[in-house]
Enzyme design. Structure first.
Site, short mmCIF file in Angstrom:
data_model
loop_
_atom_site.label_atom_id
_atom_site.label_comp_id
_atom_site.label_asym_id
_atom_site.label_seq_id
_atom_site.Cartn_x
_atom_site.Cartn_y
_atom_site.Cartn_z
N LYS A 268 0.86 -1.20 0.00
CA LYS A 268 0.00 0.00 0.00
C LYS A 268 0.89 1.24 0.00
O LYS A 268 1.71 1.43 0.90
CB LYS A 268 -0.90 0.00 1.23
CG LYS A 268 -1.70 1.28 1.44
CD LYS A 268 -2.42 1.27 2.79
CE LYS A 268 -3.04 2.61 3.11
NZ LYS A 268 -3.67 2.65 4.45
N ASP A 273 -2.38 10.51 3.55
CA ASP A 273 -3.77 10.13 3.76
C ASP A 273 -4.48 11.16 4.64
O ASP A 273 -4.38 11.12 5.87
CB ASP A 273 -3.86 8.74 4.40
CG ASP A 273 -5.29 8.29 4.59
OD1 ASP A 273 -6.18 8.85 3.92
OD2 ASP A 273 -5.53 7.38 5.41
N LYS A 280 -9.77 13.15 8.38
CA LYS A 280 -9.22 12.76 9.67
C LYS A 280 -9.14 13.97 10.61
O LYS A 280 -9.09 15.12 10.15
CB LYS A 280 -7.80 12.19 9.50
CG LYS A 280 -7.71 10.86 8.79
CD LYS A 280 -6.26 10.46 8.64
CE LYS A 280 -6.13 9.11 7.95
NZ LYS A 280 -6.57 8.00 8.80
N ASP A 291 1.66 6.47 5.68
CA ASP A 291 0.67 5.52 5.18
C ASP A 291 1.17 4.78 3.94
O ASP A 291 0.45 3.97 3.37
CB ASP A 291 -0.65 6.24 4.87
CG ASP A 291 -1.85 5.35 5.08
OD1 ASP A 291 -1.72 4.32 5.77
OD2 ASP A 291 -2.94 5.67 4.57
N ASP A 350 -11.95 7.20 4.15
CA ASP A 350 -10.72 6.97 4.92
C ASP A 350 -10.38 5.49 5.02
O ASP A 350 -9.36 5.12 5.58
CB ASP A 350 -10.86 7.59 6.32
CG ASP A 350 -9.52 7.69 7.04
OD1 ASP A 350 -8.48 7.73 6.35
OD2 ASP A 350 -9.51 7.73 8.29
N GLU A 352 -9.37 3.72 2.57
CA GLU A 352 -8.91 3.77 1.18
C GLU A 352 -7.85 2.74 0.85
O GLU A 352 -7.67 2.38 -0.31
CB GLU A 352 -8.39 5.18 0.85
CG GLU A 352 -6.95 5.46 1.20
CD GLU A 352 -6.63 5.32 2.69
OE1 GLU A 352 -5.49 4.94 3.01
OE2 GLU A 352 -7.51 5.59 3.53
N ARG A 354 -7.64 -0.44 1.35
CA ARG A 354 -8.19 -1.66 0.76
C ARG A 354 -8.67 -1.42 -0.67
O ARG A 354 -8.70 -2.34 -1.48
CB ARG A 354 -9.31 -2.20 1.64
CG ARG A 354 -10.51 -1.28 1.78
CD ARG A 354 -11.32 -1.53 3.05
NE ARG A 354 -10.60 -1.04 4.22
CZ ARG A 354 -11.08 -1.15 5.47
NH1 ARG A 354 -12.24 -1.74 5.68
NH2 ARG A 354 -10.38 -0.68 6.49
#
Length: 494
Positions: A268, A273, A280, A291, A350, A352, A354
């Site tokens: 990933k 993010d 967030k 991230d 959020d 995201e 996956r």
């Protein structure tokens, strides 16, 4: 700090070094190396033990200057607690011993690890762990400081053995330790690089730089047009709100036999993010540059594999995007179609990671890999389950999971297996699409893994959730390089 490592069979007494390191314990009989040094110095070590100066805790130490009877300028005695250690205890001892060495502030060290016995572990493993520990302890990230600290002189660490027959094993351990140590450093560098610099295009440039001049590695970068043509609308939905174009980076290492099916690792790579429209909280949002630590670990593991010239075929895929809010960003309630054809209802922008991984997992299957490992800073929920001591492990193959658990134990990148039961997968049902990208407040790390499992039905697959282990918070915050060690250990075992 530039490091040099060496291994040789030699007499400790005549070793000319700035600092000789020996290990002692509280037994009546000192181990071999410590005993010979103790005799040469007129009982200096036993005097320290009897007087209580050495201490009785693992890693406690005394540094003697200009010791009589030996050629070394300093003698560092480190307490090793007991004759036989567990592997975790040895890792702790290595960390303490390295810290002691660096406190001495000299340019050359010589040490003998043959005095330490570790349960079910050989001298090669001990040297590897000690080397990794030394590299990690001397890691610095000061690229963006206007006033950089002075560059210290090169430091040399020499592993001493009593017999020439042991030198080969020590050199192999040294090579593995350097490969993993510097692979972890690369992962840390990428993780620590600020997000205004480390964006998807930056990661693509790093991949191409790795392949330059390397016949065993080829790199292909898919831009947004190519991904759109392949139907990767789940991945593309994440980067819609950003001015930075999303990219799929494919690094194909061919060190094995031509025609052999490769193994695959998928990372990933969310370079920042914000949470998107599901924004967030502002506190600690700067840490969301981390991230992409799953992607960073893929780069680090690949560098380790190349350094060791492992005779395997390996496909590394990085799903790189930036998750930002804008007028064009994905919204909660949107439905997108993944490369697999499955439709996904986005309940929270959020969640995201996956969304980019599912398309990357579908794409990598075109290589017909033997195994697939994906790794991601996927959920905060894994921290609630496991804290910062272990990464979450999920797999659709228990044998494969056990292999990764063992690799984690050997490398120090420990993992803990969590369930992938159908009971949890039910939480991802959507009345409007094939699957939802969120499973509700309960078992968040498990439902995230269940989501990914839907896209690897016919594959031997494992997922590592590294959100609790990929970086350290606080004043000394920074990327850790986890789990480069686990990945390299697993790939060496192939």
């Amino acid at each position: 700090m530039k490091l040099k490592f060496a291994a040789k069979a030699s007499d400790l007494i005549g070793e000319k070094t700035d600092c000789l390191v020996v290990f002692a314990n509280s037994n009546k009989r000192l181990p071999t190396a410590a005993a010979s040094v103790n005799k040469a110095t007129g009982g200096a070590i036993t005097d320290l033990i009897k007087g209580g100066d050495l201490g009785t805790e693992l890693g406690s130490h005394v540094l003697l200057h200009n010791p009589k009877g030996i050629a070394a300028k300093r003698l560092l005695i480190v307490f090793a607690d007991k004759p036989k250690l567990g592997d975790r205890a040895f890792m702790g001892l290595a960390k303490d011993a390295v810290a002691c060495c660096l406190t001495a502030g000299v340019n050359s060290y010589s040490l003998c690890l043959e005095d330490i016995s570790v349960e079910d572990r050989c001298i090669q493993w001990q040297v590897r762990i000690f080397t990794e520990t030394f590299i990690k302890a001397t890691y610095r990230f000061d690229t963006y400081k206007s006033k950089k600290p002075p560059v210290p002189p090169a430091v040399k660490l020499t592993y001493m053995v009593a017999h020439k027959a042991s030198v080969t094993a020590v050199k192999r351990g040294l090579a593995i330790g350097e490969a993993i140590g510097y692979g972890s450093s690369l992962a840390r560098d990428l993780g620590n690089t600020p997000p205004n610099i480390c964006n998807p295009s930056y990661l693509s440039k790093q991949a191409k730089a790795m392949a330059r001049g390397e016949q065993s590695l080829s790199v292909k970068v898919l831009g947004e047009k190519e991904m759109d043509a392949l139907g990767m609308h789940s991945l593309l939905s994440v980067g819609r709100g950003s001015v930075q174009p999303s990219q799929l980076i494919v690094m194909d290492y061919r060190g094995g036999k031509k025609g052999d099916a490769p193994h695959a690792i998928v990372g990933k790579g969310i370079t920042f993010d914000s949470g998107g429209i599901s924004l967030k909280p502002g506190a600690s949002m700067d840490e969301m540059k981390y991230d992409m630590c799953g992607a960073a670990a893929v780069f680090g593991a690949l560098q380790s594999v190349m350094a060791l010239n492992l005779p395997i075929n390996l496909v590394c895929v990085v799903a790189a995007a930036e998750n930002m809010p804008s007028a064009d960003a994905s919204r909660p309630g949107d439905i997108v179609t993944s490369m697999s054809g499955k439709t996904i209802e986005i309940l929270n922008t959020d969640a995201e990671g996956r969304l980019v991984l599912c398309d990357a997992l579908t794409y990598v299957q075109k290589f017909k890999p033997k195994t697939i490992i994906d790794l991601a800073t996927l959920t905060g929920a894994v921290i609630g389950a496991l804290g910062n001591e272990a990464s979450g492990l999920f797999s659709n193959d228990d044998g494969f999971a056990k292999t990764l658990i063992n690799a984690g134990q050997l490398s120090g990148d420990r993992v803990w297996q969590l369930p992938l039961w159908d009971d949890y997968a039910k939480q991802l049902k959507s009345p409007f699409a094939d699957i939802a990208n969120l499973g509700g407040p309960g078992a968040g790390t498990i439902t995230a893994a269940c989501f990914l499992a839907e896209f690897v039905k016919d594959q031997t697959w494992a997922h590592l959730d590294i959100a609790g282990t990929a970086w350290i918070k606080g004043a000394n915050k920074g990327a850790t390089g986890t789990p480069v060690g686990l990945l390299t250990e697993y790939l060496m075992g192939l």
